[in-house]
Design a protein around this motif. Sequence first.
Motif, mmCIF file in Angstrom:
data_model
loop_
_atom_site.group_PDB
_atom_site.id
_atom_site.type_symbol
_atom_site.label_atom_id
_atom_site.label_comp_id
_atom_site.label_asym_id
_atom_site.label_seq_id
_atom_site.Cartn_x
_atom_site.Cartn_y
_atom_site.Cartn_z
ATOM 1 N N LEU A 101 -10.839 6.209 -4.309
ATOM 2 C CA LEU A 101 -10.579 4.915 -4.937
ATOM 3 C C LEU A 101 -9.086 4.621 -5.019
ATOM 4 O O LEU A 101 -8.648 3.491 -4.799
ATOM 5 C CB LEU A 101 -11.212 4.864 -6.328
ATOM 6 N N TRP A 102 -8.298 5.625 -5.312
ATOM 7 C CA TRP A 102 -6.853 5.450 -5.386
ATOM 8 C C TRP A 102 -6.289 5.075 -4.012
ATOM 9 O O TRP A 102 -5.404 4.216 -3.913
ATOM 10 C CB TRP A 102 -6.223 6.724 -5.912
ATOM 11 N N LEU A 103 -6.790 5.704 -2.970
ATOM 12 C CA LEU A 103 -6.318 5.376 -1.627
ATOM 13 C C LEU A 103 -6.754 3.979 -1.196
ATOM 14 O O LEU A 103 -5.991 3.252 -0.553
ATOM 15 C CB LEU A 103 -6.821 6.421 -0.622
ATOM 16 N N VAL A 104 -7.979 3.596 -1.528
ATOM 17 C CA VAL A 104 -8.481 2.277 -1.137
ATOM 18 C C VAL A 104 -7.748 1.179 -1.905
ATOM 19 O O VAL A 104 -7.330 0.171 -1.325
ATOM 20 C CB VAL A 104 -10.008 2.190 -1.365
ATOM 21 N N TRP A 105 -7.599 1.343 -3.197
ATOM 22 C CA TRP A 105 -6.963 0.312 -4.013
ATOM 23 C C TRP A 105 -5.439 0.390 -3.979
ATOM 24 O O TRP A 105 -4.764 -0.458 -4.546
ATOM 25 C CB TRP A 105 -7.446 0.381 -5.444
ATOM 26 N N GLY A 106 -4.907 1.413 -3.331
ATOM 27 C CA GLY A 106 -3.457 1.555 -3.237
ATOM 28 C C GLY A 106 -2.815 0.574 -2.281
ATOM 29 O O GLY A 106 -1.598 0.439 -2.255
ATOM 30 N N GLY A 107 -3.592 -0.108 -1.453
ATOM 31 C CA GLY A 107 -3.066 -1.114 -0.555
ATOM 32 C C GLY A 107 -2.627 -0.591 0.795
ATOM 33 O O GLY A 107 -2.058 -1.319 1.582
ATOM 34 N N ARG A 108 -2.891 0.664 1.109
ATOM 35 C CA ARG A 108 -2.518 1.215 2.402
ATOM 36 C C ARG A 108 -3.663 1.033 3.388
ATOM 37 O O ARG A 108 -4.826 1.074 3.024
ATOM 38 C CB ARG A 108 -2.202 2.702 2.297
ATOM 39 N N ALA A 109 -3.314 0.879 4.627
ATOM 40 C CA ALA A 109 -4.327 0.757 5.675
ATOM 41 C C ALA A 109 -4.800 2.146 6.075
ATOM 42 O O ALA A 109 -4.042 3.114 6.042
ATOM 43 C CB ALA A 109 -3.753 0.033 6.888
ATOM 44 N N ALA A 110 -6.042 2.231 6.462
ATOM 45 C CA ALA A 110 -6.620 3.523 6.852
ATOM 46 C C ALA A 110 -5.975 4.053 8.118
ATOM 47 O O ALA A 110 -5.945 5.254 8.347
ATOM 48 C CB ALA A 110 -8.122 3.397 7.038
#
Length: 83
Positions: free
Chosen positions: A41-50
């Motif tokens: 969740l932190w990675l998804v909502w952090g605004g970074r692209a996969a």
Amino acid sequence: MKNRGRGRDAATPPPGDAPWWAGLGLTGGIVLVAIGVGLLLWLVWGGRAATEDWHQYYGAAKVLAIGCVITGTTLLASRRERK
């Protein structure tokens, strides 16, 4: 001899060549699931692209998967012992 009598004693520590998660149990599995979900969740909502940091998603997914396996197998084992 029944299957219950052949199992590993829960009080003995895992052997030296066992993986790091071998003795965590239900509480450790639940903690790993929570950490894995939190990281994802932190990675998804952090605004970074996969595409930029795919290795971070992979690491978080591994933690989540290990937690799910530990939790599931512990719950199935306790259910089997009740029968």
